[in-house]
Scaffold this motif. Structure first.
Motif, short mmCIF file in Angstrom:
data_model
loop_
_atom_site.label_atom_id
_atom_site.label_comp_id
_atom_site.label_asym_id
_atom_site.label_seq_id
_atom_site.Cartn_x
_atom_site.Cartn_y
_atom_site.Cartn_z
N PHE A 369 0.84 -1.20 0.00
CA PHE A 369 0.00 0.00 0.00
C PHE A 369 0.88 1.26 0.00
N TYR A 370 1.92 1.26 0.80
CA TYR A 370 2.86 2.40 0.90
C TYR A 370 3.63 2.58 -0.41
N ALA A 371 4.03 1.48 -1.03
CA ALA A 371 4.78 1.55 -2.28
C ALA A 371 3.93 2.14 -3.40
N LYS A 372 2.63 2.00 -3.30
CA LYS A 372 1.74 2.52 -4.34
C LYS A 372 1.22 3.92 -4.02
N GLY A 373 1.80 4.57 -3.00
CA GLY A 373 1.46 5.96 -2.73
C GLY A 373 0.48 6.21 -1.62
N GLY A 374 0.15 5.20 -0.83
CA GLY A 374 -0.78 5.40 0.27
C GLY A 374 -0.10 6.00 1.50
N ASN A 375 -0.92 6.63 2.35
CA ASN A 375 -0.44 7.18 3.62
C ASN A 375 -0.82 6.25 4.77
N ILE A 376 0.11 6.06 5.69
CA ILE A 376 -0.10 5.16 6.83
C ILE A 376 0.21 5.93 8.10
N VAL A 377 -0.68 5.80 9.09
CA VAL A 377 -0.48 6.43 10.39
C VAL A 377 -0.40 5.32 11.43
N ALA A 382 0.30 0.62 24.23
CA ALA A 382 1.16 0.39 25.38
C ALA A 382 1.34 -1.11 25.63
N GLN A 383 0.38 -1.91 25.20
CA GLN A 383 0.47 -3.35 25.39
C GLN A 383 1.07 -4.05 24.16
N GLY A 384 1.46 -3.28 23.16
CA GLY A 384 1.98 -3.87 21.95
C GLY A 384 3.36 -4.48 22.14
N SER A 385 3.68 -5.47 21.32
CA SER A 385 4.99 -6.12 21.36
C SER A 385 6.02 -5.24 20.65
N LEU A 386 7.14 -4.98 21.35
CA LEU A 386 8.20 -4.16 20.75
C LEU A 386 8.73 -4.81 19.48
N GLN A 387 8.89 -6.11 19.52
CA GLN A 387 9.39 -6.83 18.34
C GLN A 387 8.42 -6.72 17.18
N ASN A 388 7.13 -6.82 17.48
CA ASN A 388 6.11 -6.73 16.44
C ASN A 388 6.06 -5.33 15.81
N LEU A 389 6.15 -4.30 16.65
CA LEU A 389 6.14 -2.92 16.15
C LEU A 389 7.36 -2.64 15.27
N ASN A 390 8.51 -3.12 15.70
CA ASN A 390 9.73 -2.88 14.92
C ASN A 390 9.75 -3.68 13.62
N ALA A 391 9.08 -4.82 13.61
CA ALA A 391 8.95 -5.58 12.37
C ALA A 391 8.13 -4.79 11.35
N LEU A 392 7.10 -4.07 11.84
CA LEU A 392 6.31 -3.22 10.97
C LEU A 392 7.14 -2.04 10.44
N LEU A 393 7.86 -1.36 11.35
CA LEU A 393 8.65 -0.20 10.94
C LEU A 393 9.77 -0.58 9.97
N ALA A 394 10.30 -1.78 10.11
CA ALA A 394 11.42 -2.20 9.25
C ALA A 394 11.03 -2.27 7.78
N THR A 395 9.73 -2.39 7.50
CA THR A 395 9.29 -2.46 6.10
C THR A 395 9.29 -1.08 5.43
N PHE A 396 9.41 -0.01 6.23
CA PHE A 396 9.33 1.35 5.68
C PHE A 396 10.65 2.12 5.74
N GLY A 397 11.57 1.69 6.59
CA GLY A 397 12.82 2.45 6.70
C GLY A 397 13.57 2.10 7.96
N ASN A 398 14.61 2.87 8.20
CA ASN A 398 15.47 2.61 9.35
C ASN A 398 15.00 3.40 10.57
N THR A 399 13.83 3.01 11.08
CA THR A 399 13.29 3.63 12.28
C THR A 399 12.93 2.53 13.28
N VAL A 400 13.24 2.78 14.54
CA VAL A 400 13.10 1.73 15.56
C VAL A 400 12.46 2.31 16.82
#
Length: 642
Positions: A369-377, A382-400
């Protein structure tokens, strides 16, 4: 001294002939007897003495006459002082950047340079001409006369090093005589770093008589009302302008509004109010200087509703429904459990609102979706898994995300120049009610800060691929953890994060900056989209992405203006193009970098200098003159010396 025909010097042996004639005369004298010889003897001595002098003078003159004649036929000459470069190829580097539109003492700088070339280049002279955008190899002035007269200005900067490299690659084994014709605006020492190594370089520079200039830098929507847009025009003045400057707004060819601007500061803005409907025109000023930056083309399409979906609990999505109203958005919210993945590709923005777990299937879908020009927020839980969140961010860039911590932190810094806020604030403000968070993650990496905590770490950061954007929050923004929902920033932040650049706002692309556009269109196998107006057209690079098409414009079009994107005969979208304002400041003329080159005031001076430096000094004419002089001397001696 050297000789073209040194073998003729062997004829100097002929000098022995007059010597033999003069020294060994074959005439015999007979004695005559007189009765009284006292007086005759004295007279004979005087005559004999003068005759000897005359004979020696005649011998000398005849020897010199014959020697001059022989040497003249041998054609003596002195070697040219620049003889080593006699076989060089002439290469003319002509600056046709927009700053050459400026008017000098004899008209526009580029047109005057072209006229100089046409008038003063010898007809049989072979040369290569290289401009910022074109090259004419091994040609002559008659062959490219029409091309020179039709040469156009360009936003491509004048880079002599690059142009010289092109010329050397064309004829690598030939020496070069380089002629630079430029106004030296924006010229830097690194642009001539490759010049040297014995290459003769001539610099013909000229400057504008008046360095004052006004540039229209940008046009944008500063405020959106129910039925009107407030369009703001940013301008910059180089130099002082005492009189008011007229500025006009045109929709197509129709004058919409006109006003006067007093440039009492370097930067000035003017605001126009136009109806909230399609606009396809330009704004222009009259400053009597450069023309290319006096017009700014832009298009506004009737705003289409953006499709926004929020994924999360209904209670936490409630504040979003108050921002994304039905007038401007097609907003839906859904829990993760009932999410329809097929509907995501039709959205313009997807909001992940405090999901405790983000499945891999959703991560894969969001990446596409992001590669085709979509916006993601992304709003973390607070209960989210740190590993799971970083796996999501890794698909968009070098943010952790760094581990979740508790402790109150104030949001104290706004990036006013970020695209999210460019049209929000009239001026920068430091005195506002600081939002806060009670707990959250810490964001690190290369994401661009939008809002920051007092310790400098981002509260909201963004990533972009030029088509789509990812906005990442560092903390949950529910009312239990933050008062951000009550902040004045909440509405413009979320409103602008959900907007699709293809559906709203001003369309004004800068030529040559490799910008792209995502357009809703469905193409068949052999169909392509074309960009055109009534004067020109071109086919941009395009990539089909399901029900969208990604257009990349590169360095096209060559001419700024209002265009349309056509599918066959159907106009899908109006679009405008402008040249970057890189040549607007005429005060950046830097002739000092050319100080090591030979300065010339015209092409004629260059050719005369080269001719005089590489033409051998022919001496045979002087020896012919010497022959005639000695011939006359012989006649005078024969007549007047007794």
């Amino acid at each position: 001294m050297q000789f073209k025909h040194p073998e003729i010097l062997y004829f100097l042996f002929l000098l022995a002939i007059p010597i033999l004639v003069h020294l060994f005369q074959l005439r015999r004298f007979q004695k005559q007897y007189f009765t009284n010889v006292r007086f005759l003897k004295e007279l004979s001595m005087q005559t004999r003495k003068s005759s000897v002098i005359k004979k020696w003078l005649l011998l000398a003159v005849r020897l010199l006459l014959l020697a001059c004649l022989v040497v003249a036929f041998a054609q003596p000459f002195f070697k040219a002082k620049d003889n080593a470069n006699t076989g060089n190829q002439m290469v003319i580097l002509l600056d046709n950047s927009f700053s050459m539109q400026a008017k000098g003492s004899r008209g526009e700088l580029l047109k005057r340079a072209v006229q100089d070339l046409l008038e003063n280049t010898p007809e049989g002279q072979q040369f290569s001409l290289v401009t910022n955008t074109n090259a004419y190899w091994d040609t002559d002035i008659k062959s490219i006369q029409k091309d020179l007269q039709n040469i156009t200005y360009t936003d491509v900067p004048f880079r002599p090093d690059f142009l010289l490299t092109k010329a050397q690659a064309k004829n690598p084994n030939t020496g070069k005589d380089v002629v630079l014709i430029t106004d030296a605006v924006n010229l830097d020492s690194k642009d001539i770093s490759k010049f040297g190594g014995g290459t003769p370089v001539y610099a013909i520079t000229s400057g504008a008589e008046n360095n004052r200039n006004i540039s229209i830098d940008s046009v944008y929507i500063s405020q959106t009302m129910d039925n009107f847009y407030e369009v703001k025009v940013d301008m910059r003045a180089y130099g002082e302008f005492e009189d008011d400057v007229p500025i006009a707004l045109y929709n197509g060819k129709n004058l919409t509004a006109k006003t006067l601007i007093k440039f009492d500061a370097e930067k000035k803005s003017s605001t126009f109010t136009i109806p909230k409907k399609d606009f396809h025109g330009y704004v222009s000023i009259t400053d009597g200087s450069l023309d290319y930056d006096n017009t700014y083309y832009f298009s506004i399409s009737k705003p289409l509703k953006s499709n926004v979906v929020a994924i999360g609990e209904a209670a936490k999505n409630a504040f979003l429904s108050r921002i994304y109203t039905p007038d401007d958005f097609n907003f839906t919210d859904t829990p993760l459990a009932t999410l329809d993945y097929n509907s995501l590709e039709k959205q313009d923005a997807i909001i992940l609102n405090e999901l405790t777990e983000i499945p891999q299937s959703l991560i894969t879908t969001l990446k596409d979706f992001y590669a085709k020009g979509g916006n993601i927020v992304i709003i973390p839980s607070a209960q989210g898994s740190l590993q799971n969140l970083n796996a999501l961010l890794a698909t968009f860039g070098n943010t952790v995300y760094k581990p979740f911590t508790t402790g109150e932190r104030l949001i104290t810094k706004i990036s006013f120049n970020h695209p999210l806020y460019q049209t929000v604030f009239e001026k920068k403000t430091e005195n506002f009610q600081y939002p806060k968070t009670n707990a959250g993650f810490t964001l690190t990496g290369n994401a661009l800060p939008v809002l920051s905590y007092s310790d400098g770490t981002p509260f909201l950061a963004s990533l972009t691929n030029r088509l789509g954007n990812v906005y990442v929050f560092a903390a949950p923004i529910n009312k239990a953890n933050s008062n951000f929902q009550n902040s004045p920033l909440i509405v413009p932040t979320y409103y602008n994060m959900a907007l699709s650049s293809g559906k709203t706002g001003i369309s004004a692309i800068k030529i040559g900056q490799n910008q792209s556009l995502l357009l809703d269109a469905v193409l068949s196998k052999d169909e392509v989209l074309a960009v055109k107006n009534d004067k020109s057209d071109f086919i941009p690079m395009q990539q089909v992405l399901n029900n969208k098409v990604k257009l990349s414009f590169g360095d096209y079009p060559e001419v700024a203006g209002n265009y349309g994107i056509f599918k066959g005969s159907d106009n899908l979208k109006n679009i405008s193009f402008n040249h970057a304002r890189t040549e607007s400041n005429l005060n950046l003329q830097n002739t000092a970098v050319l100080s090591n080159f030979t300065k010339a005031d015209s092409v004629a001076t260059v050719y005369n200098d080269i001719k005089s430096g590489r033409t051998a000094s022919e001496m045979w004419k002087w020896f012919i003159i010497g022959t005639l002089i000695f011939l006359l001397l012989e006649l005078f001696i024969q007549k007047f010396v007794k």
